[in-house]
Enzyme design. Sequence first.
Site, PDB file in Angstrom:
ATOM      1  N   TYR A 178     -40.823  -4.000 -25.817  1.00 53.83           N
ATOM      2  CA  TYR A 178     -40.284  -4.825 -26.746  1.00 53.83           C
ATOM      3  C   TYR A 178     -39.417  -4.788 -27.587  1.00 53.83           C
ATOM      4  CZ  TYR A 178     -42.211  -7.867 -30.812  1.00 53.83           C
ATOM      5  OH  TYR A 178     -42.108  -8.969 -31.516  1.00 53.83           O
ATOM      6  N   HIS A 234     -39.154 -11.754 -38.637  1.00 55.74           N
ATOM      7  CA  HIS A 234     -38.753 -11.872 -38.260  1.00 55.74           C
ATOM      8  C   HIS A 234     -39.749 -12.717 -36.870  1.00 55.74           C
ATOM      9  CE1 HIS A 234     -36.231 -14.205 -34.604  1.00 55.74           C
ATOM     10  NE2 HIS A 234     -35.483 -13.960 -35.358  1.00 55.74           N
ATOM     11  N   ASP A 235     -40.510 -11.242 -36.613  1.00 50.21           N
ATOM     12  CA  ASP A 235     -41.299 -12.602 -34.820  1.00 50.21           C
ATOM     13  C   ASP A 235     -43.173 -11.828 -36.263  1.00 50.21           C
ATOM     14  OD1 ASP A 235     -39.343 -12.557 -33.788  1.00 50.21           O
ATOM     15  OD2 ASP A 235     -39.701 -10.272 -32.588  1.00 50.21           O
ATOM     16  N   THR A 236     -42.925 -11.788 -36.691  1.00 48.28           N
ATOM     17  CA  THR A 236     -44.229 -11.823 -37.720  1.00 48.28           C
ATOM     18  C   THR A 236     -44.236 -12.388 -39.520  1.00 48.28           C
ATOM     19  OG1 THR A 236     -43.377  -9.692 -39.512  1.00 48.28           O
ATOM     20  CG2 THR A 236     -44.172  -9.302 -37.188  1.00 48.28           C
TER      21      THR A 236
END
Length: 467
Positions: A178, A234-236
């Site tokens: 990741y 940002h990704d969540t």
Amino acid sequence: MRTAFLFGSTLALSVPSAFAAIAQSFAPPAASPESSSANYTGQTNGTISNPALVAGKAFDRFIQIWIENTDYDTAASSAAFQTLSKQGVLFNQFYAVTHPSEPNYLAAVGGDFFGAGDDNFYHIPQNVSTIVDLLEAKNISWGSYQENMPSDGFTCADLLLKGFNFTQKNYLTNQGEYTYYVRKHNGLIVFDSVANVTSRALRIRNFNDFANDLKANDIPQWNFITPNLVNDGHDTTIDFVGDWLNYWLFPLLNDPNFNTNRTVILLTFDETETYTINNRIYTLALGNGVPRDLWGTTDPTFYTHYSALSTVEANWGLGALGRGDSNATLNNVFAFVANATGWKNNGISGDSPDIPLHRAEHVRLQPRRRPIFVAPGVDTNLTAAALPAPVNLTAQGKPNPWGVDPGIAYVNGTQVISPPSPTGSGSGSGSGSGSGKNGALGVGVGQGVSVAACFALGIAAGVLVVF
Ligand SMILES: *[C@@H]1O[C@H](CO)[C@@H](O)[C@H](O)[C@H]1NC(C)=O
Ligand SMILES: *[C@@H]1O[C@H](CO)[C@@H](O)[C@H](O)[C@H]1NC(C)=O
Ligand SMILES: *[C@@H]1O[C@H](CO)[C@@H](O)[C@H](O)[C@H]1NC(C)=O
Ligand SMILES: *[C@@H]1O[C@H](CO)[C@@H](O)[C@H](O)[C@H]1NC(C)=O
Ligand SMILES: *[C@@H]1O[C@H](CO)[C@@H](O)[C@H](O)[C@H]1NC(C)=O
Ligand SMILES: *[C@@H]1O[C@H](CO)[C@@H](O)[C@H](O)[C@H]1NC(C)=O
Ligand SMILES: *[C@@H]1O[C@H](CO)[C@@H](O)[C@H](O)[C@H]1NC(C)=O
Ligand SMILES: *[C@@H]1O[C@H](CO)[C@@H](O)[C@H](O)[C@H]1NC(C)=O
Ligand SMILES: *[C@@H]1O[C@H](CO)[C@@H](O)[C@H](O)[C@H]1NC(C)=O
Ligand SMILES: *[C@@H]1O[C@H](CO)[C@@H](O)[C@H](O)[C@H]1NC(C)=O
Ligand SMILES: *[C@@H]1O[C@H](CO)[C@@H](O)[C@H](O)[C@H]1NC(C)=O
Ligand SMILES: *[C@@H]1O[C@H](CO)[C@@H](O)[C@H](O)[C@H]1NC(C)=O
């Protein structure tokens, strides 16, 4: 002496950086904020060394923590943010200065985004000053803590093939890899005046160092903290961020090694997620350095990311960079600090029509009563008249020199330079549009002082660049 600013801008290249809706559940990366963890990759290399404390007029420590891509109302609906708002002041007219992420991070430490309008690889010439120059001139300690940055002073130059970010084991799923760390959220490393000076680069540290510095009661006086791509939203989602705040920030508010009686913590966002609205971001000033009688109140003064610079500058009498931090429209100082320092704000507040749109504005010099720092190596003879006209490098088939990785890296704390390499980031494959950017090339003239920024960044879709 007059100095020109030249700004480039993008032609609707932007790929909106809205978070990808990957369903992820929060899990703590370490046992506690004071614990180191293999999940952070690089183990600490010892405690940071700081000069003696320099008292400020309103506070002695400033810690800014940046969350990502969230509209005001979304953050306001979060239970964690609502709870935190009772331990400080809510700034409900605080604005990011542009889109997407990287230029906002540059602006908050350098006072401008220099025409950048994307998240590409950039490095900014060594003669361009940042807040670090102002702090060091007064011997005020500073540091930046970047979660999951693998090693201190990491510039990505040793990882060109992987791009300008860092990918590691996925600690949430334990399956695969990741990308938790990205250079575009680490404003200071983009400036050569930091990245190319070993003692400065090594003050950009990771969260294992944070744990170490915290235990040693050695957190610097000025800090920029970037959580990783899941913890910063940002990704969540804002709920994931809330879980992270509960794990990380809430306990630290009760830790005197973090939140001293004279600490101000600015919890803010880089930008809104929606590009078509003005860039108002939910922002809290927390910490014991915020006067107790203001806790739970809302301050409707118009602030921007440049206010984080002008507030620090007013607090310690640092002078200014002479960019957005000196723009009288954009540089209001946090009211409780303005009161303590004798600074006069411009009176813009609430939903005033004087609040400019902050979708892609460029800021220019407007000094206000403060000396402007001039970085070594700045040719102050360069004037608007003396400058060559902007050149369209894309039209000439030339790469933007500030998009070429200069190859600076730190191995075990020692600087290593490899040959410059094109990053491949400037090829402008983007076809997105509708970001609301205005594509004009602007030229502004400074008023009576010289400044350190006198160049423009070329942007992928192909505008400009000077000298
Ligand atoms: C790494 O993160 C995972 C997920 O939260 C956790 O189970 C594990 O204990 C962490 N490792 C360390 C050393 O804290
Ligand atoms: C900063 O520290 C250096 C070295 O200790 C000292 O010479 C200098 O006078 C200090 N500057 C200020 C502004 O205190
Ligand atoms: C600490 O030093 C080791 C080697 O001595 C290095 O591998 C590691 O990346 C460094 N850690 C940090 C956070 O810089
Ligand atoms: C990491 O960098 C690579 C190469 O530049 C890029 O393709 C990728 O999208 C980046 N990943 C993230 C999460 O930014
Ligand atoms: C880094 O600094 C060295 C001098 O210490 C200089 O020769 C070099 O040009 C600088 N590199 C960049 C990219 O500014
Ligand atoms: C912080 O303030 C509290 C209450 O005002 C006081 O009791 C405490 O001694 C102070 N702590 C320090 C380290 O100054
Ligand atoms: C600042 O001072 C003014 C004038 O005394 C006062 O009205 C205002 O409430 C103060 N604001 C803050 C945030 O301290
Ligand atoms: C200050 O910023 C405002 C809003 O972006 C802008 O309109 C103005 O031109 C700037 N002032 C100067 C002197 O550059
Ligand atoms: C800053 O440095 C760059 C790169 O060396 C140079 O092109 C530029 O002219 C310098 N700008 C000023 C204002 O001295
Ligand atoms: C700036 O101009 C002065 C006076 O004309 C000259 O002496 C000096 O060499 C110039 N500096 C640079 C860096 O060109
Ligand atoms: C620069 O050149 C490119 C390629 O010819 C062109 O697409 C672009 O519009 C030009 N930019 C400006 C500001 O003229
Ligand atoms: C960095 O430090 C590690 C651990 O001390 C060592 O194994 C490695 O050889 C060092 N690398 C360099 C390039 O010195």
